[in-house]
Motif scaffolding. Structure first.
Motif, PDB file in Angstrom:
ATOM      1  N   ASN A 103      37.935  32.025  53.173  1.00  0.00           N
ATOM      2  CA  ASN A 103      38.751  33.203  52.882  1.00  0.00           C
ATOM      3  C   ASN A 103      39.772  32.898  51.790  1.00  0.00           C
ATOM      4  OD1 ASN A 103      39.596  35.958  53.502  1.00  0.00           O
ATOM      5  ND2 ASN A 103      41.476  34.993  54.289  1.00  0.00           N
ATOM      6  N   ALA A 104      40.374  31.731  51.864  1.00  0.00           N
ATOM      7  CA  ALA A 104      41.371  31.358  50.856  1.00  0.00           C
ATOM      8  C   ALA A 104      40.729  31.248  49.474  1.00  0.00           C
ATOM      9  CB  ALA A 104      42.026  30.031  51.243  1.00  0.00           C
ATOM     10  N   THR A 105      39.543  30.660  49.419  1.00  0.00           N
ATOM     11  CA  THR A 105      38.840  30.545  48.144  1.00  0.00           C
ATOM     12  C   THR A 105      38.478  31.918  47.604  1.00  0.00           C
ATOM     13  OG1 THR A 105      37.936  28.394  48.782  1.00  0.00           O
ATOM     14  CG2 THR A 105      36.818  29.564  47.000  1.00  0.00           C
ATOM     15  N   ILE A 107      40.029  34.770  48.111  1.00  0.00           N
ATOM     16  CA  ILE A 107      41.234  35.440  47.610  1.00  0.00           C
ATOM     17  C   ILE A 107      41.596  34.918  46.226  1.00  0.00           C
ATOM     18  CG2 ILE A 107      43.714  35.724  47.977  1.00  0.00           C
ATOM     19  CD1 ILE A 107      43.112  35.741  51.006  1.00  0.00           C
ATOM     20  N   ALA A 108      41.579  33.602  46.071  1.00  0.00           N
ATOM     21  CA  ALA A 108      41.929  33.002  44.782  1.00  0.00           C
ATOM     22  C   ALA A 108      40.920  33.403  43.707  1.00  0.00           C
ATOM     23  CB  ALA A 108      41.979  31.479  44.928  1.00  0.00           C
ATOM     24  N   PHE A 109      39.649  33.424  44.090  1.00  0.00           N
ATOM     25  CA  PHE A 109      38.582  33.780  43.169  1.00  0.00           C
ATOM     26  C   PHE A 109      38.750  35.214  42.664  1.00  0.00           C
ATOM     27  CE2 PHE A 109      34.097  35.108  42.391  1.00  0.00           C
ATOM     28  CZ  PHE A 109      33.783  34.179  41.401  1.00  0.00           C
ATOM     29  N   ASN A 111      41.536  37.078  42.733  1.00  0.00           N
ATOM     30  CA  ASN A 111      42.774  37.211  41.947  1.00  0.00           C
ATOM     31  C   ASN A 111      42.573  36.731  40.519  1.00  0.00           C
ATOM     32  OD1 ASN A 111      44.191  38.314  44.075  1.00  0.00           O
ATOM     33  ND2 ASN A 111      45.076  36.361  44.737  1.00  0.00           N
ATOM     34  N   ARG A 112      41.828  35.616  40.356  1.00  0.00           N
ATOM     35  CA  ARG A 112      41.572  35.116  39.009  1.00  0.00           C
ATOM     36  C   ARG A 112      40.702  36.097  38.221  1.00  0.00           C
ATOM     37  NH1 ARG A 112      43.201  33.735  34.547  1.00  0.00           N
ATOM     38  NH2 ARG A 112      41.810  32.475  33.242  1.00  0.00           N
ATOM     39  N   SER A 151      34.819  41.550  49.085  1.00  0.00           N
ATOM     40  CA  SER A 151      36.150  41.596  48.465  1.00  0.00           C
ATOM     41  C   SER A 151      36.216  42.582  47.306  1.00  0.00           C
ATOM     42  CB  SER A 151      36.536  40.198  47.953  1.00  0.00           C
ATOM     43  OG  SER A 151      36.588  39.261  49.003  1.00  0.00           O
TER      44      SER A 151
END
Length: 696
Positions: A103-105, A107-109, A111-112, A151
């Protein structure tokens, strides 16, 4: 075309009135039934077996609609005027992820990716031009949709809001997962975003992003099992005529709230949750009449009134029946997507078909419209991978069983409809083959059509159509084709490639097999002519087949409510007379609904309204309609009559009084595909608002 000088408004009005008066006077002896019918006051409660809220002269009923297919009674809160749902709990479908990330990956993916797209929009990275920026953004979106598909909807909402593409609420209502967010995720993951698909996607988002792609020539001969027979001719008329009813675009609004704002500032009016922004809160500028208004869909009372008027006006009364009825789609109201759901679609399908069964004797052959699904306008081809290929089968299964339950089609035909997106082919009791199509597969607002745009037959609907037409040709049968979204006119509704292919199919099987084609969708009274060789020569000899666009029951927008009757020969299945009827929505506010309902009136007879020296024993075929367009080139009054009837004699219809409008109307009538229609002068296609030609 012979140019006409501008005439004074008073002279135009008086000339048109004189024309209409003489035409109606000439028709009176030949009308099929009564010239007008005053609907009795009160909603006929026998239509439904029970009610949550019974009808009264000041408010619509709320019937307890029982669905015999799903074996349930729909709850009141689905259609309650005061508690319109804004949350859709239907299942959503995503393409399979190509990777398994935390999940953290994820979100970061995401956002980038959003940051990169915003940089592209700002002109960073050397990407210039709106089209290049849009395609570059799609390429990033494709990676996100393939890696973390669930997402994507939230990312689309965030991008929409961050760029000011639409208001914050519109962004949410459009791109959240249960609206179109999951659909756009499928498109991003599966479309060729760097190719033709991407251009279609960007143009659909905004014509300022990318220009509309040009038509890709498709050699339809590969679809045809046999070449066209030499000297193919249509069968002779039998001399026996039967009555056929054409209904379209019912658009039942069970959430219609009488006395609410009928002149709202946005969205569908005549609802408890709308207002006129020019007035203080709580004030109403135009109270919604019981029977409907120009910015509203069909309330139960108007729907029942129209059905009650059909028999007396057409002369089909008592135990008499129509030979058959064609219904060219759109049952569901024009709600915003966040107010729609599968259950609302199923409710409306069940309710309207039940009303048809109550009032229309004889078989009814319906098609699905773009509103008869959820999300609105979306249907997916079975060729999509995995469960995506069956994500709309719930609807095809439902309507097929409803039609079978009403004894309109048999079990084998219902099975065929479930397989072919609710399309079917059936030979009726007179020997006519009726082939129906799900026209969402050429509708520009069915975004799933942006997957594999270079193949207009991705869904297989044209293979189905050709196979049925070939079987009909081999058997010596005549065919009517029924659809919803028209293939041409001004080219504003359908996509180029599939309608170009449809046109080639019509050319191959006309005039000896295809007798007539029928559409709805625009809510307006229109006609299209299909010519040989893609209309390279628009002559009487080249005119092959007519496309009749049926008037709507709904008044939306700025139209009267109407329907049509055809007199059809049982040998050739050509149309020999057509009669159109309407109710004046402008008169609804003045009705004393305790004493009377609306009046439905005979509007015009086609043969008499457009006199071109046509023999009485000749059909109203494509040759006739071509002769009408030829007459229009030198007879401005005939164009004005056509324009008036296009809006079903609505007081809201704009006048068509200049050379540009006249040329456009003739061009639209001669355009049976989107590529042909888009070559016509634009801005005069619809009479639902003031004409808006582009500024040169």
């Amino acid at each position: 075309m012979v140019p006409f000088p501008m005439r004074a408004a008073g002279l135009i009005a008086s000339t048109l009135l004189l024309w209409l008066t003489s035409a109606v006077t000439a028709q009176d002896p030949a009308i099929p039934g009564s010239s007008s019918f005053i609907v009795p006051a009160g909603f006929p409660t026998s239509i439904f077996s029970s009610y949550y809220i019974k009808p009264v002269p000041t408010q619509e009923p709320q019937p307890a609609v029982y669905d015999p297919v799903l074996n349930l009674t729909f709850p009141l809160n689905l259609t309650d005027w005061t508690t319109i749902p804004t949350v859709d709990l239907d299942p959503v479908y995503y393409p399979p992820a190509v990777a398994n990330v935390t999940n953290a990956t994820a979100i970061a993916f995401v956002n980038r990716a959003i940051a990169q797209i915003l940089e592209i929009a700002a002109g960073a990275g050397g990407v210039s031009g709106n089209c290049s920026k849009c395609v570059a953004a799609l390429s990033i979106g494709k990676v996100v949709a393939q890696v973390v598909p669930k997402s994507v909807p939230n990312a689309l909402v965030a991008l929409c809001q961050a760029t000011g593409f639409a208001s914050n609420s519109t962004c949410k209502n459009t791109y959240e997962a249960t609206s179109y967010g999951a659909i756009w995720t499928q498109i991003l993951a599966l479309a060729d975003v760097g190719g033709e698909d991407g251009l279609y996607i960007c143009n659909s988002l905004s014509s300022t992003f990318c220009p509309a792609p040009t038509t890709i020539p498709f050699n339809a001969s590969s679809l045809f099992p046999k070449p066209k027979p030499a000297n193919a001719t249509a069968p002779c008329a039998s001399g026996k005529r039967v009555k056929v009813l054409h209904l379209s675009d019912f658009h039942l609004d069970p959430r219609y709230y009488a006395a609410s704002e009928a002149n709202c500032s946005s969205s569908l009016c005549c609802r408890s949750n709308v207002a006129n922004s020019a007035l203080p809160t709580g004030q109403v500028s135009l109270p919604a009449p019981l029977y409907g208004a120009y910015k509203c869909d069909t309330p139960y009372d108007l729907g029942a009134a129209a059905l009650q008027a059909i028999g007396p006006l057409t002369g089909v009364i008592g135990e008499e029946s129509f030979a058959w009825t064609v219904y060219t789609g759109d049952l569901v109201s024009h709600d915003s997507q966040n107010q729609l759901s599968r259950s609302y679609v199923e409710y409306t399908e069940t309710s309207v078909y039940s009303m048809f069964k109550n009032y229309i004797n004889g078989p009814v052959f319906p098609v699905l419209g773009n509103h008869d699904t959820n999300p609105e306008a979306i249907d997916g081809p079975h060729s999509l991978p995995g469960p995506l290929g069956q994500q709309f089968s719930w609807n095809y299964d439902h309507v097929s069983e409803l039609w079978k339950n009403n004894a309109w089609i048999d079990n084998a035909t219902a099975g065929e409809a479930k397989l072919h997106y609710a399309a079917y082919s059936v030979k009726n009791q007179y020997g006519l083959r009726i082939i129906t199509l799900n026209t969402d597969f050429w509708y520009k607002s069915n975004y799933l059509n942006f997957i594999n745009t270079t193949d207009p037959n991705t869904s297989g609907v044209f293979t189905f159509l050709v196979n049925e037409l070939q079987a009909a040709e081999d058997a010596g049968e005549r065919v009517w084709i029924l659809g919803h979204v028209l293939t041409g006119w001004d080219g504003s509704n359908p996509l180029d490639n599939p309608t170009d292919l449809f046109y080639q199919i019509v050319d191959r099987y006309s005039p000896h097999v295809i007798a007539n084609i029928f559409f709805g969708h625009t809510h307006e009274d229109q006609i299209m002519i299909f010519y040989a060789n893609n209309a390279t020569q628009q002559t009487s000899a080249a005119a092959l087949t007519s496309g009749w666009i049926g008037p709507s029951v709904t008044p939306l927008t700025n139209l009267n409510s109407g329907f049509r009757l055809y007199e059809v020969d049982t040998g050739s299945f050509d149309i020999y007379d057509a009669y159109t009827f309407y109710a004046d929505v402008n008169a609804f506010p003045e009705l004393n609904t305790s004493a009377t309902g609306p009046t439905f009136t005979f509007e015009y007879n086609t043969r008499a309204a457009y006199p071109v020296g046509w023999p009485d024993d000749a059909p109203l075929n494509a040759t006739y309609w071509h002769a009408v367009t030829v007459a229009m080139e030198t007879n401005r009054t005939m164009i004005e009559v056509f324009n008036t009837f296009q809006g079903k004699s609505s007081v809201k219809t704009p006048n068509c009084t200049n050379d540009a409008c006249a040329a456009a109307k003739i061009c639209y009538m001669r355009s049976g595909s989107a590529p042909l229609g888009r070559q016509c002068p634009q801005g005069y296609g619809s009479v639902q608002s003031a004409f808006d030609p582009p500024v040169v």
